[in-house]
Motif scaffolding. Structure first.
Motif, PDB file in Angstrom:
ATOM      1  N   ILE A   1       0.803  -1.227   0.000  1.00 31.79           N
ATOM      2  CA  ILE A   1       0.000   0.000   0.000  1.00 31.79           C
ATOM      3  C   ILE A   1       0.836   1.278   0.000  1.00 31.79           C
ATOM      4  O   ILE A   1       0.345   2.326  -0.383  1.00 31.79           O
TER       5      ILE A   1
ATOM      6  N   MET B   1     -11.096  -1.339  12.581  1.00 30.22           N
ATOM      7  CA  MET B   1     -10.329  -1.335  11.324  1.00 30.22           C
ATOM      8  C   MET B   1     -10.402   0.018  10.629  1.00 30.22           C
ATOM      9  O   MET B   1      -9.506   0.383   9.865  1.00 30.22           O
TER      10      MET B   1
ATOM     11  N   CYS C   1      -7.533   2.636  10.555  1.00 29.56           N
ATOM     12  CA  CYS C   1      -6.306   2.404   9.770  1.00 29.56           C
ATOM     13  C   CYS C   1      -5.890   3.657   9.009  1.00 29.56           C
ATOM     14  O   CYS C   1      -6.705   4.293   8.347  1.00 29.56           O
ATOM     15  N   ILE C   2      -4.600   3.985   9.105  1.00 34.63           N
ATOM     16  CA  ILE C   2      -4.079   5.159   8.389  1.00 34.63           C
ATOM     17  C   ILE C   2      -3.188   4.723   7.226  1.00 34.63           C
ATOM     18  O   ILE C   2      -2.419   5.536   6.696  1.00 34.63           O
ATOM     19  N   ARG C   3      -3.279   3.459   6.846  1.00 43.29           N
ATOM     20  CA  ARG C   3      -2.589   2.946   5.642  1.00 43.29           C
ATOM     21  C   ARG C   3      -1.068   3.192   5.695  1.00 43.29           C
ATOM     22  O   ARG C   3      -0.483   3.652   4.716  1.00 43.29           O
ATOM     23  N   CYS C   4      -0.468   2.895   6.836  1.00 44.31           N
ATOM     24  CA  CYS C   4       0.974   3.102   6.945  1.00 44.31           C
ATOM     25  C   CYS C   4       1.763   1.914   6.405  1.00 44.31           C
ATOM     26  O   CYS C   4       2.933   2.054   6.060  1.00 44.31           O
ATOM     27  N   GLY C   5       1.137   0.747   6.373  1.00 40.11           N
ATOM     28  CA  GLY C   5       1.815  -0.436   5.832  1.00 40.11           C
ATOM     29  C   GLY C   5       2.678  -1.177   6.841  1.00 40.11           C
ATOM     30  O   GLY C   5       3.284  -2.196   6.506  1.00 40.11           O
ATOM     31  N   ALA C   6       2.757  -0.694   8.080  1.00 43.61           N
ATOM     32  CA  ALA C   6       3.652  -1.345   9.053  1.00 43.61           C
ATOM     33  C   ALA C   6       3.253  -2.799   9.293  1.00 43.61           C
ATOM     34  O   ALA C   6       4.116  -3.670   9.483  1.00 43.61           O
ATOM     35  N   CYS C   7       1.954  -3.081   9.281  1.00 41.06           N
ATOM     36  CA  CYS C   7       1.528  -4.459   9.568  1.00 41.06           C
ATOM     37  C   CYS C   7       2.062  -5.425   8.521  1.00 41.06           C
ATOM     38  O   CYS C   7       2.540  -6.515   8.854  1.00 41.06           O
TER      39      CYS C   7
ATOM     40  N   MET D   1      -3.718  -6.062   7.330  1.00 40.71           N
ATOM     41  CA  MET D   1      -4.853  -5.121   7.237  1.00 40.71           C
ATOM     42  C   MET D   1      -5.802  -5.562   6.124  1.00 40.71           C
ATOM     43  O   MET D   1      -7.021  -5.445   6.248  1.00 40.71           O
TER      44      MET D   1
ATOM     45  N   CYS E   1       1.267  -1.766  14.866  1.00 41.53           N
ATOM     46  CA  CYS E   1       0.237  -0.899  14.285  1.00 41.53           C
ATOM     47  C   CYS E   1       0.142   0.402  15.084  1.00 41.53           C
ATOM     48  O   CYS E   1      -0.145   0.379  16.279  1.00 41.53           O
ATOM     49  N   PRO E   2       0.375   1.546  14.445  1.00 37.60           N
ATOM     50  CA  PRO E   2       0.347   2.800  15.207  1.00 37.60           C
ATOM     51  C   PRO E   2      -1.037   3.106  15.761  1.00 37.60           C
ATOM     52  O   PRO E   2      -1.157   3.855  16.728  1.00 37.60           O
ATOM     53  N   MET E   3      -2.072   2.529  15.149  1.00 42.39           N
ATOM     54  CA  MET E   3      -3.435   2.807  15.584  1.00 42.39           C
ATOM     55  C   MET E   3      -3.968   1.692  16.490  1.00 42.39           C
ATOM     56  O   MET E   3      -5.166   1.616  16.747  1.00 42.39           O
TER      57      MET E   3
ATOM     58  N   ILE F   1      -4.669  -1.375  16.149  1.00 43.38           N
ATOM     59  CA  ILE F   1      -5.813  -2.130  15.624  1.00 43.38           C
ATOM     60  C   ILE F   1      -5.606  -3.610  15.962  1.00 43.38           C
ATOM     61  O   ILE F   1      -4.550  -4.183  15.636  1.00 43.38           O
TER      62      ILE F   1
ATOM     63  N   LEU G   1      -5.605  -6.589  14.958  1.00 42.62           N
ATOM     64  CA  LEU G   1      -5.768  -7.339  13.698  1.00 42.62           C
ATOM     65  C   LEU G   1      -5.979  -8.840  13.913  1.00 42.62           C
ATOM     66  O   LEU G   1      -6.916  -9.420  13.343  1.00 42.62           O
TER      67      LEU G   1
HETATM   68  S1  SF4 Z   1      -0.247  -1.091  10.696  1.00 41.80           S
HETATM   69 FE1  SF4 Z   1      -2.299  -0.487  11.357  1.00 41.80          FE
HETATM   70  S2  SF4 Z   1      -2.586   1.563  10.565  1.00 41.80           S
HETATM   71 FE2  SF4 Z   1      -0.835   0.703   9.470  1.00 41.80          FE
HETATM   72  S3  SF4 Z   1      -1.709  -0.223   7.591  1.00 41.80           S
HETATM   73 FE3  SF4 Z   1      -1.643  -1.834   9.113  1.00 41.80          FE
HETATM   74  S4  SF4 Z   1      -3.651  -1.791  10.128  1.00 41.80           S
HETATM   75 FE4  SF4 Z   1      -3.393   0.153   9.013  1.00 41.80          FE
END
Ligand code: SF4
Length: 475
Positions: free
Chosen positions: A151, A311, A314-320, A343, A374-376, A378, A380
């Protein structure tokens, strides 16, 4: 995009055998994990910021109707127009109406995952409009006729040689003898090609990392500046954004920004954070004549108030996905739809149905790394478990798997019986493992033993060994 999530297993088998892909996937581990950790270690308040970010998003989701209303009023006050799109078709049609009215032929695009979700490029092409991706990674995969595999790094599956071959294949007007051996040369060439396109485009399309209710602004966060050129140099700026991008205030956005880039690329901040509020004003030297926001639901409001609401933080950071062993092994395309990794394993069933994407929440080791980074915050793995439960309740799994789970559930509810059964089974399996103490094949475990052997049990159950150790009576 065609929904092919049910082909996850077949895609994964191919991905595991793809030597180029496996080499490229090594970049995910090398490129993101250490950098994120260093950035996090350097910010003592990182976890406090995470807590704040969670609170901000939870509050916004709880009052989403009010914040959308406030946002729309501010956009209108700044001269922009907000359009509500219930689903993908609706969003595309709204855009087409704008494009037809403006007699648009070409559209430059900043990176936007929601455009992938609604099949935007294919829709435009079907209607005689040329979409031009301006993010370098997106540009590369557009030339290759592919979709993003990550992403935030859409072309992470492609190596340098492949990019050079694609550029030589497509940029046929350039000197065939030119050198493209260095990545900077490839970058320079893409820049040279794309620079001409911004000013020529009839419409510039961007996504939004945030929509600010307080000001009616859309915000993009990029490292290349292509999004800025897309939205400034096009004569009309259209923002494609899903409803959960709302945050109440600029201050809220600033708090979340501090954990976004650190979690994504390990940067303190991305290079560009650009706010757009309405079209060009009389005193502005440049900017678009028209400013539209297509606010897309596409299944999100159905997630509100459910076990999947988290869910939407999610801020679409891609860390997960950067930390996911399954993603590292099979890459993003194996997931078969827009959103890969953990995610995607939660979001995809929410958006297209667990009947079409049941493989994804099952493609997890539940190691928990995704949630931990996950910074938020979530949860998962918990939500993947919810999807597994729903899949079971809906009778979507094969009969043998359901039967196996039924037996397991029975023993899980009767722990004494379970202990008795395993204390009989363990020594038998230990003996059946032969002198090598390994199984090359085992009934009902073919999914494992097809690819690797299975160690035989030690002969005693975990509880028996634990009791022996704690009693100091190892045999
Ligand atoms: S790490 Fe968390 S915030 Fe970032 S893309 Fe994945 S679910 Fe989204």
């Amino acid at each position: 995009m065609q929904i092919t999530s049910q082909t996850f297993k077949a895609n994964s088998v191919k991905a595991l055998a793809d030597v180029d892909l496996q080499r490229a996937l090594g970049n995910v581990e090398r490129g993101f994990i250490d950098k994120r950790q260093k950035a996090v270690d350097a910010l003592p308040e990182f976890d406090a910021l995470r807590d704040n970010a969670v609170a901000i998003k939870n509050h916004t989701l709880k009052h989403l109707d009010l914040y959308i209303e406030a946002y729309v009023a501010k956009v209108q006050a700044s001269g922009g127009i907000v359009h509500f799109a219930e689903d993908a078709d609706h969003a595309n049609q709204i855009f087409l109406d704008i494009a037809r009215r403006r007699k648009a032929k070409t559209v430059t695009k900043g990176k936007t995952m929601i455009s992938e979700e609604i099949g935007f490029n294919a829709f435009l092409e079907k209607n005689g409009i040329v979409p031009i991706e301006t993010d370098l990674g997106e540009y590369i995969i557009q030339l290759r006729g592919e979709h993003p595999s990550h992403i935030i790094a859409p072309a992470v599956h492609v190596n340098r040689d492949q990019v050079e071959a694609d550029f030589r294949r497509v940029h046929v007007d350039l000197d065939p003898m030119r050198s493209l051996v260095e990545p900077e040369m490839l970058l320079g060439e893409a820049r040279q090609i794309l620079r001409q396109k911004y000013g020529e485009a009839d419409i510039g399309v961007t996504g939004a990392n945030f929509l600010i209710a307080e000001t009616g602004s859309s915000v993009i966060v990029t490292n290349e500046g292509n999004g800025d050129l897309t939205q400034l140099l096009g004569k009309c700026h259209v923002v494609l954004a899903s409803i959960e991008k709302l945050v109440p205030t600029l201050e809220d956005m600033a708090q979340i920004l501090r954990i976004l880039a650190r979690s994504a690329t390990g940067q303190d901040m991305s290079v560009y954070t650009t706010l757009s509020t309405g079209p060009k004003r009389p005193e502005d030297p440049d900017g678009p004549d028209e400013y539209h926001v297509i606010l897309i639901d596409n299944g999100r409001s159905n997630m509100l108030g459910t076990e999947f609401e988290d869910m939407l933080r999610c801020i679409r950071c891609g860390a997960c996905m950067n930390h996911c062993p399954v993603y590292h092994a099979v890459g993003g395309h194996s997931y078969g739809w827009v959103y890969p990794g953990p995610m995607g394993a939660v979001l995809t069933p929410s958006l297209i149905g667990v009947d079409k994407s049941g493989h994804l929440p099952n493609a997890s080791t539940f190691c928990g790394r995704c949630e931990s980074v996950c910074p938020m915050r979530i949860p998962l793995p918990k939500m993947m478990r919810h999807w597994r439960e729903k899949e079971f309740e809906s009778h979507l799994q094969p009969t043998t798997q359901r039967a196996g789970l039924g037996v397991w559930a029975f023993f899980a509810r009767h722990p004494k019986l379970y202990r008795a059964a395993v204390s009989i089974a363990m020594p038998l399996l230990n003996r059946a493992g032969g002198s090598k103490r390994r199984f090359a094949s085992l009934p009902l475990a073919g999914g494992w033993t097809k690819w690797r052997d299975l160690p035989a049990p030690e002969g005693k159950t975990f509880m028996q060994q634990y009791a022996a150790r704690t009693n100091g009576a190892e045999h």
